[in-house]
Scaffold this motif. Structure first.
Motif, PDB file in Angstrom:
ATOM      1  N   MET A 161       1.484  -0.810  -0.360  1.00 22.34           N
ATOM      2  CA  MET A 161       0.435  -0.252  -0.239  1.00 22.34           C
ATOM      3  C   MET A 161       1.487   1.407   0.137  1.00 22.34           C
ATOM      4  O   MET A 161       0.534   2.139  -0.624  1.00 22.34           O
ATOM      5  CB  MET A 161      -0.905  -0.601   1.363  1.00 22.34           C
ATOM      6  N   GLY A 162       2.357   1.121   0.623  1.00 17.79           N
ATOM      7  CA  GLY A 162       3.291   1.890   0.570  1.00 17.79           C
ATOM      8  C   GLY A 162       3.426   2.494  -0.438  1.00 17.79           C
ATOM      9  O   GLY A 162       3.667   4.033  -0.935  1.00 17.79           O
ATOM     10  N   ASN A 163       3.703   1.997  -1.623  1.00 19.65           N
ATOM     11  CA  ASN A 163       4.560   1.981  -2.921  1.00 19.65           C
ATOM     12  C   ASN A 163       3.345   2.480  -3.756  1.00 19.65           C
ATOM     13  O   ASN A 163       3.683   3.010  -4.833  1.00 19.65           O
ATOM     14  CB  ASN A 163       5.446   0.807  -3.251  1.00 19.65           C
ATOM     15  N   LEU A 164       1.741   2.445  -3.653  1.00 18.92           N
ATOM     16  CA  LEU A 164       1.261   2.192  -4.569  1.00 18.92           C
ATOM     17  C   LEU A 164       0.935   4.177  -4.435  1.00 18.92           C
ATOM     18  O   LEU A 164       1.041   4.508  -4.695  1.00 18.92           O
ATOM     19  CB  LEU A 164      -0.190   1.466  -4.020  1.00 18.92           C
ATOM     20  N   THR A 165       1.653   4.520  -3.071  1.00 21.69           N
ATOM     21  CA  THR A 165       0.628   6.126  -2.307  1.00 21.69           C
ATOM     22  C   THR A 165       2.377   7.047  -2.565  1.00 21.69           C
ATOM     23  O   THR A 165       1.599   8.392  -2.653  1.00 21.69           O
ATOM     24  CB  THR A 165       0.348   6.487  -0.630  1.00 21.69           C
ATOM     25  N   LYS A 166       3.157   6.055  -3.146  1.00 18.06           N
ATOM     26  CA  LYS A 166       4.413   7.326  -3.436  1.00 18.06           C
ATOM     27  C   LYS A 166       3.905   7.437  -4.693  1.00 18.06           C
ATOM     28  O   LYS A 166       5.418   8.080  -5.388  1.00 18.06           O
ATOM     29  CB  LYS A 166       4.865   6.276  -2.617  1.00 18.06           C
ATOM     30  N   LEU A 167       4.218   6.225  -6.008  1.00 11.22           N
ATOM     31  CA  LEU A 167       3.823   5.811  -7.331  1.00 11.22           C
ATOM     32  C   LEU A 167       3.591   7.134  -7.550  1.00 11.22           C
ATOM     33  O   LEU A 167       2.654   8.495  -7.280  1.00 11.22           O
ATOM     34  CB  LEU A 167       3.444   5.005  -7.465  1.00 11.22           C
ATOM     35  N   LYS A 168       4.312   7.822  -8.314  1.00  9.26           N
ATOM     36  CA  LYS A 168       3.691   9.193  -9.311  1.00  9.26           C
ATOM     37  C   LYS A 168       4.505   8.836 -10.737  1.00  9.26           C
ATOM     38  O   LYS A 168       5.345   7.729 -11.642  1.00  9.26           O
ATOM     39  CB  LYS A 168       4.896  10.339  -9.098  1.00  9.26           C
ATOM     40  N   GLN A 169       3.569   9.362 -11.973  1.00  7.98           N
ATOM     41  CA  GLN A 169       3.473   8.952 -12.970  1.00  7.98           C
ATOM     42  C   GLN A 169       4.857  10.574 -13.693  1.00  7.98           C
ATOM     43  O   GLN A 169       5.272  11.264 -13.416  1.00  7.98           O
ATOM     44  CB  GLN A 169       2.423  10.114 -14.216  1.00  7.98           C
ATOM     45  N   THR A 170       5.643   9.291 -14.388  1.00  7.90           N
ATOM     46  CA  THR A 170       6.823   9.877 -15.479  1.00  7.90           C
ATOM     47  C   THR A 170       7.247   9.928 -16.593  1.00  7.90           C
ATOM     48  O   THR A 170       7.819  10.586 -17.479  1.00  7.90           O
ATOM     49  CB  THR A 170       8.192   9.485 -14.575  1.00  7.90           C
ATOM     50  N   THR A 171       6.591   9.001 -17.367  1.00 12.47           N
ATOM     51  CA  THR A 171       6.381   9.073 -18.443  1.00 12.47           C
ATOM     52  C   THR A 171       4.878   9.113 -18.131  1.00 12.47           C
ATOM     53  O   THR A 171       3.862  10.376 -18.647  1.00 12.47           O
ATOM     54  CB  THR A 171       6.646   7.370 -18.670  1.00 12.47           C
ATOM     55  N   THR A 172       4.217   8.478 -19.618  1.00 15.58           N
ATOM     56  CA  THR A 172       2.471   8.252 -20.525  1.00 15.58           C
ATOM     57  C   THR A 172       1.754   8.081 -19.136  1.00 15.58           C
ATOM     58  O   THR A 172       2.111   6.819 -18.370  1.00 15.58           O
ATOM     59  CB  THR A 172       2.635   7.575 -21.580  1.00 15.58           C
ATOM     60  N   VAL A 173      -0.005   8.088 -19.270  1.00 14.75           N
ATOM     61  CA  VAL A 173      -0.463   7.911 -18.099  1.00 14.75           C
ATOM     62  C   VAL A 173      -0.672   6.181 -18.705  1.00 14.75           C
ATOM     63  O   VAL A 173      -0.604   5.600 -17.370  1.00 14.75           O
ATOM     64  CB  VAL A 173      -1.705   8.575 -18.447  1.00 14.75           C
ATOM     65  N   ARG A 174      -0.459   5.131 -19.783  1.00 16.12           N
ATOM     66  CA  ARG A 174      -0.386   4.582 -19.690  1.00 16.12           C
ATOM     67  C   ARG A 174       0.376   4.099 -19.654  1.00 16.12           C
ATOM     68  O   ARG A 174       0.781   2.430 -18.188  1.00 16.12           O
ATOM     69  CB  ARG A 174      -0.373   4.131 -21.872  1.00 16.12           C
ATOM     70  N   ALA A 175       1.740   4.279 -18.925  1.00 14.60           N
ATOM     71  CA  ALA A 175       2.905   3.064 -18.063  1.00 14.60           C
ATOM     72  C   ALA A 175       2.218   3.555 -16.928  1.00 14.60           C
ATOM     73  O   ALA A 175       2.733   2.908 -16.774  1.00 14.60           O
ATOM     74  CB  ALA A 175       4.532   3.845 -18.829  1.00 14.60           C
ATOM     75  N   TYR A 176       2.377   4.511 -16.245  1.00 15.72           N
ATOM     76  CA  TYR A 176       1.711   5.126 -14.842  1.00 15.72           C
ATOM     77  C   TYR A 176       0.148   4.096 -14.597  1.00 15.72           C
ATOM     78  O   TYR A 176       0.594   3.252 -13.144  1.00 15.72           O
ATOM     79  CB  TYR A 176       1.667   6.009 -14.577  1.00 15.72           C
ATOM     80  N   GLN A 177      -0.824   3.584 -15.715  1.00 14.13           N
ATOM     81  CA  GLN A 177      -1.603   3.446 -15.041  1.00 14.13           C
ATOM     82  C   GLN A 177      -1.298   1.183 -14.955  1.00 14.13           C
ATOM     83  O   GLN A 177      -1.735   0.390 -14.552  1.00 14.13           O
ATOM     84  CB  GLN A 177      -2.852   3.217 -16.544  1.00 14.13           C
ATOM     85  N   GLU A 178       0.214   1.172 -15.931  1.00  6.79           N
ATOM     86  CA  GLU A 178      -0.139  -0.202 -15.629  1.00  6.79           C
ATOM     87  C   GLU A 178       1.278  -0.619 -14.465  1.00  6.79           C
ATOM     88  O   GLU A 178       0.894  -1.834 -14.038  1.00  6.79           O
ATOM     89  CB  GLU A 178       1.390  -0.654 -17.014  1.00  6.79           C
ATOM     90  N   GLN A 179       1.729   0.592 -14.061  1.00  5.05           N
ATOM     91  CA  GLN A 179       2.175   0.111 -12.971  1.00  5.05           C
ATOM     92  C   GLN A 179       1.343   0.402 -11.387  1.00  5.05           C
ATOM     93  O   GLN A 179       1.936  -0.283 -11.177  1.00  5.05           O
ATOM     94  CB  GLN A 179       3.484   1.714 -13.077  1.00  5.05           C
ATOM     95  N   PHE A 180       0.565   1.188 -11.951  1.00  7.73           N
ATOM     96  CA  PHE A 180      -0.559   1.480 -10.438  1.00  7.73           C
ATOM     97  C   PHE A 180      -1.519   0.054 -10.688  1.00  7.73           C
ATOM     98  O   PHE A 180      -1.742  -0.405  -9.373  1.00  7.73           O
ATOM     99  CB  PHE A 180      -1.392   2.948 -11.075  1.00  7.73           C
ATOM    100  N   GLU A 181      -1.799  -0.011 -11.831  1.00  7.92           N
ATOM    101  CA  GLU A 181      -2.501  -1.681 -11.016  1.00  7.92           C
ATOM    102  C   GLU A 181      -1.149  -2.991 -11.159  1.00  7.92           C
ATOM    103  O   GLU A 181      -2.528  -3.903 -10.084  1.00  7.92           O
ATOM    104  CB  GLU A 181      -3.108  -1.775 -12.801  1.00  7.92           C
ATOM    105  N   VAL A 182      -0.133  -3.227 -11.384  1.00  2.06           N
ATOM    106  CA  VAL A 182       0.462  -4.353 -10.592  1.00  2.06           C
ATOM    107  C   VAL A 182       0.314  -4.137  -9.210  1.00  2.06           C
ATOM    108  O   VAL A 182       0.347  -5.338  -8.137  1.00  2.06           O
ATOM    109  CB  VAL A 182       2.308  -3.899 -10.900  1.00  2.06           C
ATOM    110  N   LEU A 183       0.606  -3.125  -8.635  1.00  2.00           N
ATOM    111  CA  LEU A 183       1.161  -2.533  -6.703  1.00  2.00           C
ATOM    112  C   LEU A 183      -0.216  -2.498  -6.934  1.00  2.00           C
ATOM    113  O   LEU A 183      -0.709  -3.026  -5.432  1.00  2.00           O
ATOM    114  CB  LEU A 183       1.671  -1.003  -6.719  1.00  2.00           C
ATOM    115  N   ALA A 184      -1.630  -2.016  -6.988  1.00  2.00           N
ATOM    116  CA  ALA A 184      -2.673  -2.027  -6.765  1.00  2.00           C
ATOM    117  C   ALA A 184      -3.370  -4.157  -6.192  1.00  2.00           C
ATOM    118  O   ALA A 184      -4.284  -4.050  -5.368  1.00  2.00           O
ATOM    119  CB  ALA A 184      -3.815  -1.122  -7.397  1.00  2.00           C
TER     120      ALA A 184
END
Length: 95
Positions: A1-24
């Protein structure tokens, strides 16, 4: 949960979405409002207001709005760059 709240978008929304979904997907028993809030807070500053304005009620809606906002920003940026290039061309003269 901590990693999810610290995740920031650095490239595209799509790439961010993929990282977010893995952690979620590694979390359990959290309300959707938590995921929506985390997702939006990790978006780039120029994308956040356009998503918040529509008050998404699902993570799917928040992701869709973020992608639309990103596309809109890219289109405006591209138009501005093209416009600024044409301004540097001297006007054509018949003289």
């Amino acid at each position: 949960m901590g990693n999810l709240t610290k995740l920031k978008q650095t490239t595209t929304v799509r790439a961010y979405q993929e990282q977010f979904e893995v952690l979620a997907n590694k979390t359990q028993n959290l309300p959707e409002t938590f995921f929506i809030s985390c997702f939006i807070s990790g978006l780039k500053d120029e994308i956040q207001p356009g998503v918040l304005m529509f008050k998404p009620t699902s993570i799917t809606q928040a992701i869709g709005l973020a992608k639309l906002q990103e596309t809109s920003i890219e289109a405006i940026s591209k138009k501005t760059r093209l416009g600024s290039k044409s301004e540097g061309i001297p006007p054509f003269s018949l003289n």
